[in-house]
Design a protein around this motif. Structure first.
Motif, short mmCIF file in Angstrom:
data_model
loop_
_atom_site.label_atom_id
_atom_site.label_comp_id
_atom_site.label_asym_id
_atom_site.label_seq_id
_atom_site.Cartn_x
_atom_site.Cartn_y
_atom_site.Cartn_z
N CYS A 49 11.05 -7.18 -5.88
CA CYS A 49 10.16 -7.65 -4.82
C CYS A 49 8.78 -7.08 -5.08
O CYS A 49 8.57 -5.86 -5.02
N THR A 50 7.82 -7.95 -5.38
CA THR A 50 6.45 -7.54 -5.71
C THR A 50 5.49 -7.69 -4.55
O THR A 50 4.33 -7.30 -4.65
N THR A 51 5.95 -8.29 -3.45
CA THR A 51 5.08 -8.60 -2.31
C THR A 51 5.54 -7.82 -1.08
O THR A 51 6.62 -7.23 -1.08
N PRO A 52 4.74 -7.77 -0.01
CA PRO A 52 5.17 -7.05 1.19
C PRO A 52 6.48 -7.59 1.75
O PRO A 52 6.66 -8.81 1.85
N LEU A 53 7.38 -6.70 2.13
CA LEU A 53 8.63 -7.14 2.76
C LEU A 53 8.36 -7.86 4.08
O LEU A 53 9.17 -8.69 4.51
N ALA A 54 7.24 -7.55 4.71
CA ALA A 54 6.91 -8.18 5.99
C ALA A 54 6.50 -9.64 5.83
O ALA A 54 6.38 -10.36 6.83
N THR A 63 21.23 -6.72 -6.08
CA THR A 63 20.45 -5.50 -5.88
C THR A 63 18.99 -5.85 -5.65
O THR A 63 18.42 -6.68 -6.37
N LEU A 64 18.37 -5.19 -4.68
CA LEU A 64 16.96 -5.40 -4.37
C LEU A 64 16.16 -4.17 -4.81
O LEU A 64 16.40 -3.06 -4.32
N VAL A 65 15.22 -4.38 -5.73
CA VAL A 65 14.32 -3.33 -6.16
C VAL A 65 12.95 -3.64 -5.55
O VAL A 65 12.36 -4.69 -5.82
N VAL A 66 12.46 -2.73 -4.72
CA VAL A 66 11.24 -2.96 -3.95
C VAL A 66 10.10 -2.11 -4.51
O VAL A 66 10.27 -0.90 -4.71
N MET A 67 8.96 -2.74 -4.76
CA MET A 67 7.77 -1.98 -5.16
C MET A 67 7.05 -1.50 -3.90
O MET A 67 6.71 -2.32 -3.03
N PRO A 68 6.78 -0.18 -3.79
CA PRO A 68 6.00 0.29 -2.63
C PRO A 68 4.65 -0.41 -2.53
O PRO A 68 4.19 -0.74 -1.45
N ARG A 69 4.04 -0.64 -3.68
CA ARG A 69 2.80 -1.43 -3.76
C ARG A 69 2.76 -2.04 -5.16
O ARG A 69 3.30 -1.47 -6.11
N ALA A 88 0.75 -4.01 -11.94
CA ALA A 88 1.30 -4.82 -13.02
C ALA A 88 2.07 -3.98 -14.03
O ALA A 88 3.18 -4.36 -14.45
N SER A 89 1.53 -2.86 -14.46
CA SER A 89 2.22 -2.04 -15.46
C SER A 89 3.50 -1.44 -14.88
O SER A 89 4.52 -1.32 -15.57
N GLU A 90 3.47 -1.04 -13.60
CA GLU A 90 4.66 -0.51 -12.96
C GLU A 90 5.72 -1.59 -12.81
O GLU A 90 6.93 -1.34 -12.96
N ALA A 91 5.30 -2.83 -12.50
CA ALA A 91 6.25 -3.93 -12.40
C ALA A 91 6.95 -4.16 -13.74
O ALA A 91 8.17 -4.38 -13.79
N ALA A 92 6.19 -4.11 -14.83
CA ALA A 92 6.78 -4.29 -16.15
C ALA A 92 7.79 -3.18 -16.45
O ALA A 92 8.87 -3.42 -17.01
N ARG A 93 7.45 -1.95 -16.06
CA ARG A 93 8.38 -0.84 -16.28
C ARG A 93 9.67 -1.03 -15.48
O ARG A 93 10.78 -0.81 -15.99
N LEU A 94 9.54 -1.47 -14.24
CA LEU A 94 10.73 -1.68 -13.42
C LEU A 94 11.60 -2.80 -13.96
O LEU A 94 12.84 -2.69 -13.94
N GLU A 151 0.44 -7.92 -19.12
CA GLU A 151 1.61 -7.12 -19.43
C GLU A 151 2.67 -7.95 -20.15
O GLU A 151 3.30 -7.48 -21.11
N VAL A 152 2.87 -9.17 -19.68
CA VAL A 152 3.88 -10.04 -20.27
C VAL A 152 3.53 -10.37 -21.71
O VAL A 152 4.38 -10.31 -22.62
N GLU A 153 2.27 -10.73 -21.95
CA GLU A 153 1.88 -11.12 -23.31
C GLU A 153 1.83 -9.92 -24.26
O GLU A 153 2.09 -10.06 -25.45
N ALA A 154 1.51 -8.73 -23.72
CA ALA A 154 1.43 -7.55 -24.58
C ALA A 154 2.80 -7.04 -24.98
O ALA A 154 3.01 -6.60 -26.12
#
Length: 514
Positions: free
Chosen positions: A204-209, A226-232, A235-241, A263-266
């Motif tokens: 989940c990359t967007t606000p849960l609200a 399984t739900l993996v939620v980004m606190p905020r 882009a680099s953190e999303a790629a790591r997750l 991030e995707v292209e790199a």
């Protein structure tokens, strides 16, 4: 208590599996089911939440948000998620409108909540996390709550959430959604189209609200994924997750897609586990979509058209992204769509009309039950079971739906209807343009004229005449902008939608000052 039965089943059959992950915190399905049951009982006993009462959730993306949301519903209450980027007056409007019995807050929202609630009656506050002063604390409620679910909830009490519209065209209204709504859209339709199973892991990359984040939460509840939620979002953190959490389903709005592109292209190998990418919220620029697809050929990209009041309306399969790039897709199964003209008649194929959506009895399948405590607004939007969306569209001979504009954003100039979406798409094809938004502004001769606000790529150069000439080559001359303004960034809400009300205010202030 549909959600409760789904979670109980997941806890019984795969209790040790991750249900929700956020930062360093993880909860298994067994833990999530147990904790939300205890919290639900404590909400009844200590916060006096009774069936049908609203409980606001004013929290950042977190495990605490997920826990609170599910517990409120288990208690028979109706959850009211509040988006963090909202201003204090906007939060005050929501609190005044829904009159919650209680509100979950954190240190990040405590001050704004206090300011928003100061003019109204006292709302019981429940603190989540350290450093937050409140009437009650979530961790203490968890300890005090009994491990048994409330059993006196009426069997027909299905409303589970009041979701407030983004307010891009007016004052936010509360949309009453039901467990049946989510079971049909996020359980049945999502599962059938995207082949979701308990083996999937959603990021989940967007606000849960927001609706898109809530959809990923519902996929977890209804499919046991399984739900993996980004606190905020980062882009680099999303790629790591994606890499480390072995994400299989990535949900995003187009703004996130643009930010993820580098991030995707790199490092496309970081996305090896990904099988599905879901995009909604606004038009996805074709060049961004093409580059993402080229970098990740193994991923199936799905885009879809949905709205809070009407649920899922249409979708484009992965194979149709470039055969019908300007379309929002074909109508979802189980959903009826018709296009209605100004006099109420259904328009012919190829003609533009307002999009009306129907899916059985309101609140039972895809469409909302009602606007909260707004019978007049409900009557304007729900017409004999049809949701009048306010969006303008047309069908082609193949049944593909094309979204032309918001009805209120249509520019009426010299007797012509000009759909801002068409002008925006023409401007966006210029290589120097990052994004553009079009509004109608007063014109003494033609009634209204087209004004374009343009965001350029870094280092790019373009003048107003260049934008106008570019449009003249692509659309009818009467549709081209009369005014062009360049801005460093278009004003957007928390989900990436351009806030055209702010552009109108900007135009008014600039022309008044001049």
């Amino acid at each position: 208590m549909k959600f409760a039965s789904f979670l109980a089943s997941h806890a019984a059959t795969m209790g040790g599996k991750d249900a929700v992950v956020c930062g360093t915190e993880r909860l298994s399905f067994a833990e999530l089911d147990k904790q939300t049951t205890r919290l639900a009982q404590a909400l009844r006993d200590q916060a006096n939440v009774t069936p049908g009462q609203r409980v606001a959730i004013y929290l950042p993306n977190s495990v605490a948000f997920v826990r609170a949301f599910i517990a409120v519903i288990k208690a028979g209450g109706i959850a009211v998620p509040v988006n963090l980027p909202l201003s204090v007056p906007e939060v005050a409007h929501i609190l005044s409108d829904c009159a919650p019995q209680a509100v979950f807050i954190s240190e990040a929202t405590r001050v704004n909540f206090a300011r928003a609630a100061e003019a109204g009656p006292h709302i019981l506050s429940i603190a989540c996390g350290p450093g937050c002063e409140a009437d009650l604390r979530q961790d203490e409620l968890l300890d005090a709550g009994e491990p048994r679910a409330p059993l006196d909830i009426p069997f027909d009490a299905d409303a589970c959430m009041v979701g407030y519209t983004s307010g891009t065209t007016g004052r936010a209204k509360g949309v009453v959604l039901t467990q049946s709504n989510y079971a049909f859209v996020n359980g049945y339709l999502n599962g059938w189209h995207w082949h979701l199973t308990s083996n999937d892991r959603h990021l989940c990359t967007t606000p849960l609200a927001h609706r898109t984040g809530m959809a990923r939460l519902m996929n977890m509840i209804l499919h046991g994924s399984t739900l993996v939620v980004m606190p905020r979002f980062d882009a680099s953190e999303a790629a790591r997750l994606v890499r480390e959490e072995r994400i299989t389903v990535l949900g995003m709005v187009p703004t996130v897609g643009r930010m993820m592109l580098q991030e995707v292209e790199a490092r496309p190998e970081d996305f090896a586990s990904l099988r599905v990418a879901l995009v909604t919220g606004e038009a996805f620029p074709l060049v961004v979509k093409r580059r993402l697809c080229d970098a990740l050929p193994h991923v199936r990209f799905y885009s879809f058209y949905a709205m809070t009041e009407a649920g899922a309306i249409a979708w484009l399969d992965s194979d149709e992204q470039f055969t019908h790039p300007d379309s929002v897709g074909r109508v979802w199964p189980g959903v009826d769509v018709k296009l209605v003209g100004d006099t109420g008649e259904q328009v012919r194929v190829g003609q533009v009309g307002e999009i009306w959506v129907r899916s059985g009895e309101p609140g039972c399948f895809s469409t909302m039950r009602e606007y909260f405590h707004r019978p007049e607004d409900t009557a304007k939007t729900l017409r004999n079971g049809w949701v009048a969306t306010g969006d303008m569209g047309r069908f082609d001979e193949g049944g593909y739906l094309y979204l032309m504009d918001r009805k209120k954003d249509m520019v009426l100039s010299g007797g012509y209807n000009i759909y801002s979406k068409e002008v925006e798409q023409a401007i966006q094809t210029h290589p120097a343009v990052r994004d553009a938004a079009v509004i109608g502004v007063p014109d003494h001769l033609f009634g209204e004229a087209v004004a374009a606000y343009v965001e350029l790529d870094d280092g790019a150069h373009l003048d107003a005449q260049g934008v106008i000439d570019h449009c003249r080559e692509r659309i009818a001359s009467y549709k081209k902008p009369k005014y062009v303004f360049f801005v460093p960034a278009l004003p957007r809400n928390s989900t990436g939608k351009v806030m055209k009300t702010q552009l109108r205010e900007l135009y008014h202030s600039e022309t008044t000052a001049a």
